[in-house]
Motif scaffolding. Structure first.
Motif, PDB file in Angstrom:
ATOM      1  N   PRO A 379       0.796  -1.230   0.000  1.00  0.00           N
ATOM      2  CA  PRO A 379       0.000   0.000   0.000  1.00  0.00           C
ATOM      3  C   PRO A 379       0.828   1.279   0.000  1.00  0.00           C
ATOM      4  CG  PRO A 379      -0.049  -1.021   2.164  1.00  0.00           C
ATOM      5  CD  PRO A 379       0.600  -2.014   1.246  1.00  0.00           C
ATOM      6  N   GLY A 380       2.105   1.198   0.317  1.00  0.00           N
ATOM      7  CA  GLY A 380       2.918   2.410   0.368  1.00  0.00           C
ATOM      8  C   GLY A 380       3.589   2.767  -0.929  1.00  0.00           C
ATOM      9  N   ARG A 381       3.300   2.047  -2.025  1.00  0.00           N
ATOM     10  CA  ARG A 381       3.983   2.328  -3.291  1.00  0.00           C
ATOM     11  C   ARG A 381       3.679   3.741  -3.764  1.00  0.00           C
ATOM     12  NH1 ARG A 381       3.135  -1.826  -7.055  1.00  0.00           N
ATOM     13  NH2 ARG A 381       1.963  -3.079  -5.567  1.00  0.00           N
ATOM     14  N   ARG A 382       4.641   4.332  -4.453  1.00  0.00           N
ATOM     15  CA  ARG A 382       4.491   5.686  -4.998  1.00  0.00           C
ATOM     16  C   ARG A 382       4.940   5.685  -6.454  1.00  0.00           C
ATOM     17  NH1 ARG A 382       4.051   9.442  -0.670  1.00  0.00           N
ATOM     18  NH2 ARG A 382       4.600  11.162  -2.047  1.00  0.00           N
ATOM     19  N   PHE A 383       4.446   6.645  -7.211  1.00  0.00           N
ATOM     20  CA  PHE A 383       4.811   6.770  -8.608  1.00  0.00           C
ATOM     21  C   PHE A 383       5.278   8.202  -8.872  1.00  0.00           C
ATOM     22  CE2 PHE A 383       1.942   3.209  -8.516  1.00  0.00           C
ATOM     23  CZ  PHE A 383       2.478   2.321  -9.432  1.00  0.00           C
ATOM     24  N   ASN A 384       6.416   8.320  -9.507  1.00  0.00           N
ATOM     25  CA  ASN A 384       6.949   9.621  -9.902  1.00  0.00           C
ATOM     26  C   ASN A 384       6.313  10.005 -11.230  1.00  0.00           C
ATOM     27  OD1 ASN A 384       8.561  11.588 -11.182  1.00  0.00           O
ATOM     28  ND2 ASN A 384      10.328  11.030  -9.947  1.00  0.00           N
ATOM     29  N   PRO A 385       5.463  11.030 -11.286  1.00  0.00           N
ATOM     30  CA  PRO A 385       4.737  11.323 -12.524  1.00  0.00           C
ATOM     31  C   PRO A 385       5.647  11.734 -13.676  1.00  0.00           C
ATOM     32  CG  PRO A 385       4.406  13.066 -10.914  1.00  0.00           C
ATOM     33  CD  PRO A 385       5.088  11.950 -10.197  1.00  0.00           C
ATOM     34  N   ILE A 386       6.740  12.448 -13.389  1.00  0.00           N
ATOM     35  CA  ILE A 386       7.636  12.863 -14.465  1.00  0.00           C
ATOM     36  C   ILE A 386       8.396  11.661 -15.018  1.00  0.00           C
ATOM     37  CG2 ILE A 386       9.669  14.242 -15.021  1.00  0.00           C
ATOM     38  CD1 ILE A 386       8.587  16.406 -13.237  1.00  0.00           C
ATOM     39  N   ARG A 387       8.833  10.785 -14.143  1.00  0.00           N
ATOM     40  CA  ARG A 387       9.502   9.577 -14.610  1.00  0.00           C
ATOM     41  C   ARG A 387       8.540   8.719 -15.422  1.00  0.00           C
ATOM     42  NH1 ARG A 387      12.233   6.726  -9.850  1.00  0.00           N
ATOM     43  NH2 ARG A 387      13.365   8.700  -9.885  1.00  0.00           N
ATOM     44  N   GLN A 388       7.284   8.629 -14.973  1.00  0.00           N
ATOM     45  CA  GLN A 388       6.273   7.892 -15.729  1.00  0.00           C
ATOM     46  C   GLN A 388       6.066   8.518 -17.111  1.00  0.00           C
ATOM     47  OE1 GLN A 388       3.551   5.346 -14.529  1.00  0.00           O
ATOM     48  NE2 GLN A 388       5.430   4.719 -13.506  1.00  0.00           N
ATOM     49  N   ALA A 389       6.017   9.835 -17.159  1.00  0.00           N
ATOM     50  CA  ALA A 389       5.806  10.527 -18.431  1.00  0.00           C
ATOM     51  C   ALA A 389       6.973  10.293 -19.388  1.00  0.00           C
ATOM     52  CB  ALA A 389       5.613  12.022 -18.182  1.00  0.00           C
ATOM     53  N   LEU A 390       8.193  10.379 -18.883  1.00  0.00           N
ATOM     54  CA  LEU A 390       9.358  10.172 -19.739  1.00  0.00           C
ATOM     55  C   LEU A 390       9.420   8.740 -20.260  1.00  0.00           C
ATOM     56  CD1 LEU A 390      11.997  12.185 -17.685  1.00  0.00           C
ATOM     57  CD2 LEU A 390      11.083  12.781 -19.937  1.00  0.00           C
ATOM     58  N   ARG A 391       8.892   7.809 -19.503  1.00  0.00           N
ATOM     59  CA  ARG A 391       8.901   6.412 -19.928  1.00  0.00           C
ATOM     60  C   ARG A 391       7.808   6.109 -20.931  1.00  0.00           C
ATOM     61  NH1 ARG A 391       8.442   1.024 -16.001  1.00  0.00           N
ATOM     62  NH2 ARG A 391       8.536  -0.504 -17.699  1.00  0.00           N
ATOM     63  N   PHE A 392       6.593   6.633 -20.695  1.00  0.00           N
ATOM     64  CA  PHE A 392       5.445   6.233 -21.509  1.00  0.00           C
ATOM     65  C   PHE A 392       4.992   7.298 -22.506  1.00  0.00           C
ATOM     66  CE2 PHE A 392       5.033   3.759 -17.512  1.00  0.00           C
ATOM     67  CZ  PHE A 392       5.273   2.502 -18.066  1.00  0.00           C
ATOM     68  N   ASP A 393       5.590   8.476 -22.470  1.00  0.00           N
ATOM     69  CA  ASP A 393       5.337   9.537 -23.451  1.00  0.00           C
ATOM     70  C   ASP A 393       6.653  10.285 -23.673  1.00  0.00           C
ATOM     71  OD1 ASP A 393       3.989  11.334 -25.131  1.00  0.00           O
ATOM     72  OD2 ASP A 393       3.423  12.644 -23.461  1.00  0.00           O
ATOM     73  N   PRO A 394       7.692   9.578 -24.141  1.00  0.00           N
ATOM     74  CA  PRO A 394       9.049  10.137 -24.126  1.00  0.00           C
ATOM     75  C   PRO A 394       9.217  11.440 -24.898  1.00  0.00           C
ATOM     76  CG  PRO A 394       8.946   8.129 -25.449  1.00  0.00           C
ATOM     77  CD  PRO A 394       7.667   8.212 -24.685  1.00  0.00           C
ATOM     78  N   GLU A 395       8.468  11.625 -25.973  1.00  0.00           N
ATOM     79  CA  GLU A 395       8.605  12.850 -26.763  1.00  0.00           C
ATOM     80  C   GLU A 395       7.515  13.866 -26.463  1.00  0.00           C
ATOM     81  OE1 GLU A 395      11.199  13.607 -28.648  1.00  0.00           O
ATOM     82  OE2 GLU A 395      12.045  11.720 -27.902  1.00  0.00           O
ATOM     83  N   GLY A 396       6.651  13.569 -25.495  1.00  0.00           N
ATOM     84  CA  GLY A 396       5.644  14.538 -25.080  1.00  0.00           C
ATOM     85  C   GLY A 396       4.472  14.678 -26.019  1.00  0.00           C
ATOM     86  N   VAL A 397       4.246  13.707 -26.888  1.00  0.00           N
ATOM     87  CA  VAL A 397       3.144  13.790 -27.855  1.00  0.00           C
ATOM     88  C   VAL A 397       1.796  13.804 -27.148  1.00  0.00           C
ATOM     89  CG1 VAL A 397       2.006  12.617 -29.783  1.00  0.00           C
ATOM     90  CG2 VAL A 397       4.513  12.692 -29.644  1.00  0.00           C
ATOM     91  N   TYR A 398       1.614  12.918 -26.169  1.00  0.00           N
ATOM     92  CA  TYR A 398       0.356  12.854 -25.423  1.00  0.00           C
ATOM     93  C   TYR A 398       0.092  14.155 -24.682  1.00  0.00           C
ATOM     94  CZ  TYR A 398      -2.982  11.302 -21.818  1.00  0.00           C
ATOM     95  OH  TYR A 398      -4.063  11.180 -20.970  1.00  0.00           O
ATOM     96  N   VAL A 399       1.122  14.692 -24.039  1.00  0.00           N
ATOM     97  CA  VAL A 399       0.949  15.931 -23.271  1.00  0.00           C
ATOM     98  C   VAL A 399       0.547  17.073 -24.190  1.00  0.00           C
ATOM     99  CG1 VAL A 399       2.233  17.726 -22.044  1.00  0.00           C
ATOM    100  CG2 VAL A 399       2.382  15.346 -21.289  1.00  0.00           C
ATOM    101  N   ARG A 400       1.233  17.226 -25.298  1.00  0.00           N
ATOM    102  CA  ARG A 400       0.908  18.347 -26.189  1.00  0.00           C
ATOM    103  C   ARG A 400      -0.475  18.182 -26.823  1.00  0.00           C
ATOM    104  NH1 ARG A 400       6.525  18.054 -27.030  1.00  0.00           N
ATOM    105  NH2 ARG A 400       6.247  16.481 -28.660  1.00  0.00           N
ATOM    106  N   ARG A 401      -0.943  16.934 -26.945  1.00  0.00           N
ATOM    107  CA  ARG A 401      -2.274  16.685 -27.524  1.00  0.00           C
ATOM    108  C   ARG A 401      -3.370  17.304 -26.666  1.00  0.00           C
ATOM    109  NH1 ARG A 401      -2.944  10.620 -28.108  1.00  0.00           N
ATOM    110  NH2 ARG A 401      -1.369  10.981 -29.722  1.00  0.00           N
ATOM    111  N   TYR A 402      -3.187  17.284 -25.350  1.00  0.00           N
ATOM    112  CA  TYR A 402      -4.249  17.726 -24.445  1.00  0.00           C
ATOM    113  C   TYR A 402      -3.929  19.013 -23.698  1.00  0.00           C
ATOM    114  CZ  TYR A 402      -6.231  13.160 -25.414  1.00  0.00           C
ATOM    115  OH  TYR A 402      -6.758  12.068 -26.049  1.00  0.00           O
ATOM    116  N   VAL A 403      -2.694  19.460 -23.739  1.00  0.00           N
ATOM    117  CA  VAL A 403      -2.320  20.716 -23.073  1.00  0.00           C
ATOM    118  C   VAL A 403      -1.756  21.651 -24.134  1.00  0.00           C
ATOM    119  CG1 VAL A 403      -1.044  21.778 -21.163  1.00  0.00           C
ATOM    120  CG2 VAL A 403      -1.779  19.388 -20.990  1.00  0.00           C
TER     121      VAL A 403
END
Length: 443
Positions: A379-403
């Motif tokens: 239950p104590g697991r944590r996720f680093n959102p920036i590390r997650q983003a760099l891994r699963f959206d490395p070039e920022g395509v998803y982010v730029r699509r919605y922001v």
């Protein structure tokens, strides 16, 4: 002539619908009935629109078979009993469900049926394996940990798919009633509802063409910009597709990764069956921590204005589409609970407000998993959102699509916290990151 009523709830299809199939096999006349329940109206504009699209499509499917969808408004129990009595129906068939509201409805319907000498028959169809069938040794009511449940679930003999009725014959003189106009939803790019659309999407998913589909699923399901998940979850939630038929199709393709996600869905249904307060009370004793309450921070998160790009992209996708990529659901939920320290129930409510596929078992169960109050062995697991983003959206395509504010920033740099007039918090820096184990149905 024998007459039966089929009370549709969350099984809005004619394919593999055990309640409908048995009614048509056992009675000469069948009344397919849907009752618009005022108690459930207005909970979500997106789900209301999707529901009404499903009902319109179901009516067409039944009319093609000589029948119709009879529509009434009011208390489903009272209306079902009234329709049955008016047309001398001996039996009411419906699919069994697991939420507290659904089970209370089933008990009331059974009691009223006994009072009026009308048999009430409950049928499977909402899950692959019935929620009450698999129980752990030692007398437990349900499995609390997924892995042993998946093991026994995979070895269980599944029921046979129900045949599609070739003919549905209504009683003479019954008024079908009018479906209300399809309401406007809140998300401009939400998926269209109905069995016809759902089966078309399923066919495309099983075809696996051009890197999209079930065969590519293990490699692309976490790829945020590619968006190559099935997007079938709304059609499962409303019963436009049979979860059993989908699981059978996936198993014949040896698509274990996708079958596993369908098992996660069943897992939370068997939890919700014995824990009806899944949306409001922690599953893990003492799991709730000292949540803080900050309306400003919550509003920033809801509006996609946290200043953490991947979080904001996910929250804006939710509003635009009434749906969110599974990986983004994990990231945004973890950010609310583990970074902002806000109560998971606020997240449950917000997702339930917008998600077309929102339901009690999966929405609430997964929120509890992320918050550390539910079915998670760590239950104590944590996720680093920036590390997650760099891994699963490395070039920022998803982010730029919605922001769109960040469209001028190229490549991975887009994932750095962006400046707002009043940022919701200063990003706390690297956090402990565990092996990714997202459990939201990757639909």
């Amino acid at each position: 002539m024998d007459t039966a009523v089929v009370l549709f709830t969350r099984d809005l299809r004619v394919h593999d619908n055990p309640a409908l199939a048995e009614a048509c096999a056992g009675a000469e006349r069948v009344i397919p009935l849907y009752v618009l329940d005022p108690t459930l109206a207005g909970l979500s504009g997106n789900r209301s629109r999707f529901l009404h699209q499903c009902l319109a499509d179901l009516r067409e499917q039944l009319r093609e078979r000589g029948g119709d969808l009879v529509v009434r408004t009011g208390d489903p129990v009272a209306e079902a009993i009234r329709v049955a009595r008016e047309h001398d129906a001996a039996t009411i068939h419906l699919a069994a469900d697991v939420s507290g509201y659904a089970r209370r409805r089933e008990r009331r319907l059974t009691d009223e049926g006994e009072r009026h000498r009308i048999a009430v028959r409950l049928h499977p169809g909402v899950t692959v394996v019935d929620p009450g069938v698999l129980r752990p040794g030692g007398g437990g009511d349900c499995y609390k940990v997924f892995t042993p449940y998946f093991r026994i679930w995979s070895q269980t003999r599944w029921r046979a798919e129900a045949p599609v009725p070739q003919r549905v014959t209504l009683p003479d003189g019954i008024a079908a009633g009018h479906l209300p106009a399809i309401p406007d939803g809140d998300s401009p790019h939400a998926a269209e509802g109905g069995e016809t659309v759902g089966r078309r999407r399923l066919t495309a998913w099983l075809s696996s063409i051009d890197g999209y589909g079930i065969d590519a699923y293990p490699d692309v399901h976490d790829d945020l910009p590619a968006d190559r998940t099935s997007r079938l979850s709304p059609y499962l939630r409303w019963g436009c597709l049979s979860p059993l038929a989908l699981a059978e199709a996936a198993r014949t393709r040896d698509a274990e990764a996708f079958v596993r996600q369908l098992c996660w869905r069943d897992f939370y249904y068997q939890v919700a069956r014995v824990f009806p307060k899944l949306s409001t009370e922690p599953l893990r004793p003492g799991g709730d921590r000292g949540w803080r309450y900050d309306e400003d921070a919550l509003a920033h998160w809801q509006d996609g204005l946290t200043g953490v790009p991947v979080v904001d992209a996910g929250m804006r996708q939710l509003r635009a589409e009434g749906w969110m990529h599974n990986r983004a659901r994990l990231i945004t939920a973890a950010f609310l609970t583990k970074h902002l320290g806000l109560d998971w129930r606020a997240g449950v409510d917000w997702f339930f407000r917008w998600l077309i596929d929102g339901d009690v078992p999966n929405n609430s169960g997964n929120w509890q998993w992320v918050a550390g109050t539910g079915n998670d062995t760590r239950p104590g697991r944590r996720f680093n959102p920036i590390r997650q983003a760099l891994r699963f959206d490395p070039e920022g395509v998803y982010v730029r699509r919605y922001v769109p504010e960040l469209k001028g920033i190229d490549g991975p740099a887009v994932h750095q916290p962006w400046r707002l007039p009043k940022p919701v918090l200063d990003y706390p820096g690297p956090l402990e990151s565990h092996r990714d184990e997202a459990v939201w149905l990757r639909g």
